[in-house]
Enzyme design. Structure first.
Site, PDB file in Angstrom:
ATOM      1  N   ASP A  52      -0.035  -3.606   0.902  1.00 14.69           N
ATOM      2  CA  ASP A  52       0.990  -2.567   0.828  1.00 14.69           C
ATOM      3  C   ASP A  52       1.920  -2.886  -0.347  1.00 14.69           C
ATOM      4  O   ASP A  52       2.320  -4.038  -0.537  1.00 14.69           O
ATOM      5  CB  ASP A  52       1.774  -2.528   2.149  1.00 14.69           C
ATOM      6  CG  ASP A  52       2.598  -1.257   2.303  1.00 14.69           C
ATOM      7  OD1 ASP A  52       2.341  -0.499   3.249  1.00 14.69           O
ATOM      8  OD2 ASP A  52       3.505  -1.025   1.479  1.00 14.69           O
ATOM      9  N   ASN A 109       1.558   4.714  12.277  1.00 14.22           N
ATOM     10  CA  ASN A 109       2.560   5.781  12.341  1.00 14.22           C
ATOM     11  C   ASN A 109       1.821   7.116  12.389  1.00 14.22           C
ATOM     12  O   ASN A 109       0.907   7.355  11.595  1.00 14.22           O
ATOM     13  CB  ASN A 109       3.475   5.717  11.115  1.00 14.22           C
ATOM     14  CG  ASN A 109       4.387   4.508  11.137  1.00 14.22           C
ATOM     15  OD1 ASN A 109       4.875   4.112  12.189  1.00 14.22           O
ATOM     16  ND2 ASN A 109       4.621   3.908   9.977  1.00 14.22           N
ATOM     17  N   GLY A 120       7.755   8.222  10.723  1.00 12.89           N
ATOM     18  CA  GLY A 120       7.662   7.523   9.450  1.00 12.89           C
ATOM     19  C   GLY A 120       6.338   7.607   8.731  1.00 12.89           C
ATOM     20  O   GLY A 120       6.153   6.932   7.714  1.00 12.89           O
ATOM     21  N   HIS A 126      -4.155   4.982   8.533  1.00 15.58           N
ATOM     22  CA  HIS A 126      -4.064   3.601   8.061  1.00 15.58           C
ATOM     23  C   HIS A 126      -3.422   2.747   9.130  1.00 15.58           C
ATOM     24  O   HIS A 126      -2.430   3.128   9.746  1.00 15.58           O
ATOM     25  CB  HIS A 126      -3.279   3.500   6.755  1.00 15.58           C
ATOM     26  CG  HIS A 126      -1.955   4.209   6.755  1.00 15.58           C
ATOM     27  ND1 HIS A 126      -1.848   5.577   6.628  1.00 15.58           N
ATOM     28  CD2 HIS A 126      -0.690   3.741   6.874  1.00 15.58           C
ATOM     29  CE1 HIS A 126      -0.572   5.919   6.665  1.00 15.58           C
ATOM     30  NE2 HIS A 126       0.157   4.818   6.834  1.00 15.58           N
ATOM     31  N   HIS A 148      -1.300  -0.439   9.609  1.00 10.70           N
ATOM     32  CA  HIS A 148      -0.492  -1.492   8.987  1.00 10.70           C
ATOM     33  C   HIS A 148      -0.810  -2.778   9.752  1.00 10.70           C
ATOM     34  O   HIS A 148      -0.760  -2.796  10.992  1.00 10.70           O
ATOM     35  CB  HIS A 148       1.000  -1.230   9.166  1.00 10.70           C
ATOM     36  CG  HIS A 148       1.538  -0.024   8.468  1.00 10.70           C
ATOM     37  ND1 HIS A 148       2.243  -0.106   7.293  1.00 10.70           N
ATOM     38  CD2 HIS A 148       1.496   1.287   8.790  1.00 10.70           C
ATOM     39  CE1 HIS A 148       2.624   1.103   6.916  1.00 10.70           C
ATOM     40  NE2 HIS A 148       2.188   1.974   7.816  1.00 10.70           N
TER      41      HIS A 148
HETATM   42  P1  AMP Z   1       3.245   5.208   6.418  1.00  7.39           P
HETATM   43  O1  AMP Z   1       4.711   5.339   6.109  1.00  7.39           O
HETATM   44  O2  AMP Z   1       2.950   4.666   7.780  1.00  7.39           O
HETATM   45  O3  AMP Z   1       2.499   6.502   6.128  1.00  7.39           O
HETATM   46  O4  AMP Z   1       2.687   4.092   5.446  1.00  7.39           O
HETATM   47  C1  AMP Z   1       2.366   4.335   4.124  1.00  7.39           C
HETATM   48  C2  AMP Z   1       2.422   2.995   3.428  1.00  7.39           C
HETATM   49  O5  AMP Z   1       1.737   3.120   2.203  1.00  7.39           O
HETATM   50  C3  AMP Z   1       3.837   2.508   3.099  1.00  7.39           C
HETATM   51  O6  AMP Z   1       4.063   1.255   3.730  1.00  7.39           O
HETATM   52  C4  AMP Z   1       3.825   2.395   1.571  1.00  7.39           C
HETATM   53  O7  AMP Z   1       4.559   1.271   1.114  1.00  7.39           O
HETATM   54  C5  AMP Z   1       2.349   2.269   1.279  1.00  7.39           C
HETATM   55  N1  AMP Z   1       1.923   2.722  -0.037  1.00  7.39           N
HETATM   56  C6  AMP Z   1       2.274   3.862  -0.671  1.00  7.39           C
HETATM   57  N2  AMP Z   1       1.625   3.962  -1.839  1.00  7.39           N
HETATM   58  C7  AMP Z   1       0.842   2.853  -1.940  1.00  7.39           C
HETATM   59  C8  AMP Z   1      -0.078   2.376  -2.928  1.00  7.39           C
HETATM   60  N3  AMP Z   1      -0.349   3.061  -4.049  1.00  7.39           N
HETATM   61  N4  AMP Z   1      -0.692   1.187  -2.703  1.00  7.39           N
HETATM   62  C9  AMP Z   1      -0.442   0.478  -1.581  1.00  7.39           C
HETATM   63  N5  AMP Z   1       0.396   0.893  -0.603  1.00  7.39           N
HETATM   64  C10 AMP Z   1       1.038   2.060  -0.790  1.00  7.39           C
END
Ligand code: AMP
Ligand code: ZN
Length: 115
Positions: free
Chosen positions: A34, A88, A94, A101, A103
């Site tokens: 991330d 999420n 969030g 995905h 986390h």
């Molecule tokens: P969510 O808020 O649960 O949808 O998680 C999305 C996650 O994607 C967040 O923790 C971001 O920091 C992460 N994120 C966004 N863009 C990228 C990227 N290009 N590469 C890696 N992680 C990313």
């Protein structure tokens, strides 16, 4: 499952069109760091196929099992015994990227309930 979404950030990452730091991969899953880590270990494990969220993924038992197997394999690879797995689902809690995905967070103490 939907067809790859040309506008989906994580479909582009899976396809290698947007760079990422790979930490684990298999036939069904791809895992990468991330970019805004919330713990010493913070990775995202995603299905290679496009699903919008975990509720969408759960309609497909094989894909669901494959994603959890990917989480397990990443944890085993890293020797993680204690880790938090978060999905999420929906903007209110969030979710910002609408490609399922998991986390996977580890490396510090966590509190409960989450904020
Ligand atoms: P969510 O808020 O649960 O949808 O998680 C999305 C996650 O994607 C967040 O923790 C971001 O920091 C992460 N994120 C966004 N863009 C990228 C990227 N290009 N590469 C890696 N992680 C990313
Ligand atoms: Zn996608």
């Amino acid at each position: 499952m939907s067809a790859p979404d040309p506008d989906c950030l994580f479909c582009k990452i899976v396809a290698g069109e947007i760079p990422s730091t790979q930490v684990y991969a298999d036939d069904d899953c791809y895992a990468f760091a991330d970019t805004n880590p919330q713990a010493p270990t913070h990775v995202l494990v995603v299905p290679r196929a496009h699903f919008t969220d975990v509720a969408d993924l759960a309609r497909d038992a094989k894909a669901s099992a494959a994603l959890l197997a990917g989480v397990r394999a990443f944890a085993a690879q890293e020797g993680l015994t204690d880790f938090r797995t978060v999905f999420n689902t929906g903007r209110e809690v969030g979710q910002t990227v609408f490609h399922t995905h998991a986390h996977v967070l580890a490396g510090r103490p966590f509190t409960w309930p989450p904020g």
